[in-house]
Design a protein around this motif. Structure first.
Motif, mmCIF file in Angstrom:
data_model
loop_
_atom_site.group_PDB
_atom_site.id
_atom_site.type_symbol
_atom_site.label_atom_id
_atom_site.label_comp_id
_atom_site.label_asym_id
_atom_site.label_seq_id
_atom_site.Cartn_x
_atom_site.Cartn_y
_atom_site.Cartn_z
ATOM 1 N N VAL A 47 77.977 -52.203 12.121
ATOM 2 C CA VAL A 47 77.611 -53.502 11.582
ATOM 3 C C VAL A 47 78.281 -53.596 10.219
ATOM 4 O O VAL A 47 78.143 -52.674 9.403
ATOM 5 C CB VAL A 47 76.078 -53.619 11.429
ATOM 6 N N LEU A 48 79.044 -54.666 9.993
ATOM 7 C CA LEU A 48 79.724 -54.843 8.711
ATOM 8 C C LEU A 48 78.848 -55.678 7.792
ATOM 9 O O LEU A 48 78.364 -56.739 8.173
ATOM 10 C CB LEU A 48 81.076 -55.518 8.913
ATOM 11 N N ILE A 49 78.644 -55.178 6.566
ATOM 12 C CA ILE A 49 77.793 -55.839 5.587
ATOM 13 C C ILE A 49 78.568 -55.926 4.279
ATOM 14 O O ILE A 49 79.253 -54.978 3.892
ATOM 15 C CB ILE A 49 76.490 -55.030 5.365
ATOM 16 N N GLU A 50 78.440 -57.066 3.594
ATOM 17 C CA GLU A 50 79.059 -57.193 2.286
ATOM 18 C C GLU A 50 78.299 -56.336 1.291
ATOM 19 O O GLU A 50 77.079 -56.336 1.258
ATOM 20 C CB GLU A 50 79.060 -58.650 1.840
ATOM 21 N N GLY A 51 79.048 -55.558 0.499
ATOM 22 C CA GLY A 51 78.432 -54.640 -0.443
ATOM 23 C C GLY A 51 78.231 -55.261 -1.799
ATOM 24 O O GLY A 51 78.573 -56.414 -2.001
ATOM 25 N N PRO A 52 77.684 -54.515 -2.718
ATOM 26 C CA PRO A 52 77.194 -53.151 -2.604
ATOM 27 C C PRO A 52 75.924 -53.072 -1.751
ATOM 28 O O PRO A 52 75.213 -54.058 -1.591
ATOM 29 C CB PRO A 52 76.931 -52.712 -4.039
ATOM 30 N N VAL A 53 75.671 -51.866 -1.220
ATOM 31 C CA VAL A 53 74.573 -51.665 -0.269
ATOM 32 C C VAL A 53 73.761 -50.430 -0.665
ATOM 33 O O VAL A 53 74.324 -49.433 -1.096
ATOM 34 C CB VAL A 53 75.135 -51.467 1.160
ATOM 35 N N GLU A 54 72.454 -50.522 -0.484
ATOM 36 C CA GLU A 54 71.557 -49.369 -0.603
ATOM 37 C C GLU A 54 70.752 -49.287 0.683
ATOM 38 O O GLU A 54 70.190 -50.282 1.132
ATOM 39 C CB GLU A 54 70.594 -49.521 -1.776
ATOM 40 N N ILE A 55 70.713 -48.104 1.282
ATOM 41 C CA ILE A 55 69.960 -47.877 2.516
ATOM 42 C C ILE A 55 68.957 -46.763 2.258
ATOM 43 O O ILE A 55 69.319 -45.703 1.757
ATOM 44 C CB ILE A 55 70.897 -47.484 3.674
ATOM 45 N N VAL A 56 67.697 -47.024 2.612
ATOM 46 C CA VAL A 56 66.664 -46.000 2.493
ATOM 47 C C VAL A 56 66.610 -45.258 3.824
ATOM 48 O O VAL A 56 66.352 -45.851 4.870
ATOM 49 C CB VAL A 56 65.287 -46.616 2.160
ATOM 50 N N THR A 74 65.336 -40.692 1.023
ATOM 51 C CA THR A 74 66.483 -40.677 0.123
ATOM 52 C C THR A 74 67.248 -41.989 0.262
ATOM 53 O O THR A 74 67.133 -42.690 1.268
ATOM 54 C CB THR A 74 67.426 -39.494 0.424
ATOM 55 N N ILE A 75 68.023 -42.308 -0.745
ATOM 56 C CA ILE A 75 68.768 -43.568 -0.750
ATOM 57 C C ILE A 75 70.258 -43.273 -0.658
ATOM 58 O O ILE A 75 70.787 -42.458 -1.408
ATOM 59 C CB ILE A 75 68.464 -44.370 -2.021
ATOM 60 N N ALA A 76 70.924 -43.942 0.281
ATOM 61 C CA ALA A 76 72.382 -43.871 0.410
ATOM 62 C C ALA A 76 72.942 -45.144 -0.220
ATOM 63 O O ALA A 76 72.479 -46.244 0.093
ATOM 64 C CB ALA A 76 72.785 -43.777 1.871
ATOM 65 N N ARG A 77 73.926 -44.998 -1.116
ATOM 66 C CA ARG A 77 74.492 -46.146 -1.828
ATOM 67 C C ARG A 77 75.995 -46.247 -1.578
ATOM 68 O O ARG A 77 76.677 -45.239 -1.490
ATOM 69 C CB ARG A 77 74.270 -46.006 -3.323
#
Length: 63
Positions: A7-16, A21-24
């Motif tokens: 899935v393509l998302i416009e950044g910046p992105v943070e995923i829990v 933990t958080i992936a940035r």
């Protein structure tokens, strides 16, 4: 669209993640893995693509 693809998302992105933990990512566009085969999960590394096997080199031995 590949149903196993990212899935393509416009950044910046943070995923829990599940463990909290958080992936940035600060990229302009981020590919999020949906197949869970990525070695860099949650980011896509194209592991969803089928791999083509290359033919072995010809046997050039002369009898």
């Amino acid at each position: 669209m590949d149903p196993q693809g990212p899935v393509l998302i416009e950044g910046p992105v943070e995923i829990v993640r599940d463990d909290g933990t958080i992936a940035r990512s600060d990229r302009f566009t981020v590919a999020i893995c949906t197949c869970r085969r990525s070695r860099t999960y949650p980011w896509c590394d194209t592991s969803h693509r089928p791999r083509e096997r290359t033919a072995p080199p010809p046997d050039d031995r002369n009898p």
